[in-house]
Design a protein around this motif. Structure first.
Motif, PDB file in Angstrom:
ATOM      1  N   GLU A 124      -7.088   8.651  -0.789  1.00  0.00           N
ATOM      2  CA  GLU A 124      -6.551   9.401  -1.931  1.00  0.00           C
ATOM      3  C   GLU A 124      -5.947   8.445  -2.967  1.00  0.00           C
ATOM      4  O   GLU A 124      -6.110   8.634  -4.175  1.00  0.00           O
ATOM      5  CB  GLU A 124      -5.498  10.396  -1.443  1.00  0.00           C
ATOM      6  N   ALA A 125      -5.278   7.394  -2.499  1.00  0.00           N
ATOM      7  CA  ALA A 125      -4.689   6.420  -3.422  1.00  0.00           C
ATOM      8  C   ALA A 125      -5.771   5.712  -4.233  1.00  0.00           C
ATOM      9  O   ALA A 125      -5.645   5.552  -5.451  1.00  0.00           O
ATOM     10  CB  ALA A 125      -3.858   5.401  -2.646  1.00  0.00           C
ATOM     11  N   VAL A 126      -6.850   5.309  -3.569  1.00  0.00           N
ATOM     12  CA  VAL A 126      -7.960   4.644  -4.271  1.00  0.00           C
ATOM     13  C   VAL A 126      -8.588   5.602  -5.276  1.00  0.00           C
ATOM     14  O   VAL A 126      -8.843   5.243  -6.428  1.00  0.00           O
ATOM     15  CB  VAL A 126      -9.007   4.113  -3.268  1.00  0.00           C
ATOM     16  N   SER A 127      -8.821   6.832  -4.849  1.00  0.00           N
ATOM     17  CA  SER A 127      -9.425   7.831  -5.730  1.00  0.00           C
ATOM     18  C   SER A 127      -8.548   8.088  -6.954  1.00  0.00           C
ATOM     19  O   SER A 127      -9.038   8.133  -8.088  1.00  0.00           O
ATOM     20  CB  SER A 127      -9.649   9.123  -4.947  1.00  0.00           C
ATOM     21  N   THR A 128      -7.257   8.239  -6.736  1.00  0.00           N
ATOM     22  CA  THR A 128      -6.326   8.479  -7.846  1.00  0.00           C
ATOM     23  C   THR A 128      -6.288   7.277  -8.786  1.00  0.00           C
ATOM     24  O   THR A 128      -6.302   7.430  -9.996  1.00  0.00           O
ATOM     25  CB  THR A 128      -4.919   8.788  -7.293  1.00  0.00           C
ATOM     26  N   ALA A 129      -6.252   6.075  -8.206  1.00  0.00           N
ATOM     27  CA  ALA A 129      -6.224   4.864  -9.034  1.00  0.00           C
ATOM     28  C   ALA A 129      -7.492   4.756  -9.877  1.00  0.00           C
ATOM     29  O   ALA A 129      -7.441   4.368 -11.059  1.00  0.00           O
ATOM     30  CB  ALA A 129      -6.067   3.627  -8.150  1.00  0.00           C
ATOM     31  N   ARG A 130      -8.627   5.112  -9.322  1.00  0.00           N
ATOM     32  CA  ARG A 130      -9.890   5.091 -10.089  1.00  0.00           C
ATOM     33  C   ARG A 130      -9.858   6.132 -11.199  1.00  0.00           C
ATOM     34  O   ARG A 130     -10.251   5.849 -12.332  1.00  0.00           O
ATOM     35  CB  ARG A 130     -11.069   5.330  -9.159  1.00  0.00           C
ATOM     36  N   HIS A 189      -1.277  10.590  -0.288  1.00  0.00           N
ATOM     37  CA  HIS A 189      -0.854  10.643   1.108  1.00  0.00           C
ATOM     38  C   HIS A 189      -1.741   9.815   2.026  1.00  0.00           C
ATOM     39  O   HIS A 189      -1.381   9.569   3.170  1.00  0.00           O
ATOM     40  CB  HIS A 189      -0.819  12.084   1.584  1.00  0.00           C
ATOM     41  N   THR A 190      -2.895   9.385   1.531  1.00  0.00           N
ATOM     42  CA  THR A 190      -3.809   8.576   2.327  1.00  0.00           C
ATOM     43  C   THR A 190      -4.310   7.406   1.492  1.00  0.00           C
ATOM     44  O   THR A 190      -4.229   7.424   0.255  1.00  0.00           O
ATOM     45  CB  THR A 190      -5.032   9.389   2.811  1.00  0.00           C
ATOM     46  N   ARG A 191      -4.873   6.423   2.180  1.00  0.00           N
ATOM     47  CA  ARG A 191      -5.463   5.267   1.495  1.00  0.00           C
ATOM     48  C   ARG A 191      -6.578   5.713   0.565  1.00  0.00           C
ATOM     49  O   ARG A 191      -6.668   5.273  -0.577  1.00  0.00           O
ATOM     50  CB  ARG A 191      -6.045   4.301   2.529  1.00  0.00           C
ATOM     51  N   LEU A 243       0.824  -1.200   0.000  1.00  0.00           N
ATOM     52  CA  LEU A 243       0.000   0.000   0.000  1.00  0.00           C
ATOM     53  C   LEU A 243       0.862   1.255   0.000  1.00  0.00           C
ATOM     54  O   LEU A 243       0.605   2.198  -0.747  1.00  0.00           O
ATOM     55  CB  LEU A 243      -0.958  -0.017   1.197  1.00  0.00           C
ATOM     56  N   ARG A 244       1.906   1.267   0.827  1.00  0.00           N
ATOM     57  CA  ARG A 244       2.825   2.419   0.848  1.00  0.00           C
ATOM     58  C   ARG A 244       3.470   2.633  -0.515  1.00  0.00           C
ATOM     59  O   ARG A 244       3.583   3.757  -1.002  1.00  0.00           O
ATOM     60  CB  ARG A 244       3.918   2.207   1.896  1.00  0.00           C
ATOM     61  N   SER A 245       3.881   1.539  -1.149  1.00  0.00           N
ATOM     62  CA  SER A 245       4.513   1.626  -2.465  1.00  0.00           C
ATOM     63  C   SER A 245       3.534   2.180  -3.500  1.00  0.00           C
ATOM     64  O   SER A 245       3.887   3.065  -4.296  1.00  0.00           O
ATOM     65  CB  SER A 245       5.008   0.246  -2.887  1.00  0.00           C
TER      66      SER A 245
END
Length: 130
Positions: A118-124, A114-116, A104-106
């Motif tokens: 945000e990562a999901v949103s960006t990936a979507r 910077h957050t879980r 997840l950090r990677s």
């Protein structure tokens, strides 16, 4: 040919309740891919999950501009997108919670998040997750 003959043009709205089922199927495909010993079948399952993730997010034929995430990083993000904790994602994927945290950090670093969430949103947004 008039507009009616061309067929309807549908734009998929990520807020539609049906997307939760798409997301669940996507996560399940990724989870199953990791359990399949046949490398060819595993690659086909991963490819199907990538197509599912990109459905409705990109114009036909367009290639997403995004960082390369490993299959395991995508697996972990898919579980996080479903609302799983690190421990729950680890149990589903047959990993240790610390390993999930590392993936997840990677992924977050590659997505400049910077957050879980945000990562999901960006990936979507980039078509990596449905």
């Amino acid at each position: 040919m008039d507009e009616e003959d061309a067929g309807p043009t549908r734009v998929l709205d990520a807020r539609h309740p049906g997307w939760e089922e798409v997301r669940a199927v996507h996560a399940e495909l990724l989870e199953l891919a990791e359990r399949v010993p046949d490398p060819e079948l595993r690659d086909r399952l991963r490819a199907a999950s990538r197509r599912l993730a990109a459905a409705g997010t990109l114009p036909s034929g367009a290639r997403p501009a995004h960082p390369r995430l490993s299959p395991r990083e995508l697996d972990v993000l898919a579980q996080v997108a479903l609302g799983c904790t690190n421990a729950e994602a680890a149990a589903r994927l047959g990993l240790l919670p610390e390993t999930v945290k590392s993936y997840l950090r990677s992924a977050m670093r590659k997505l400049d998040s910077h957050t879980r969430t945000e990562a999901v949103s960006t990936a979507r947004r980039k078509g990596l997750l449905p």
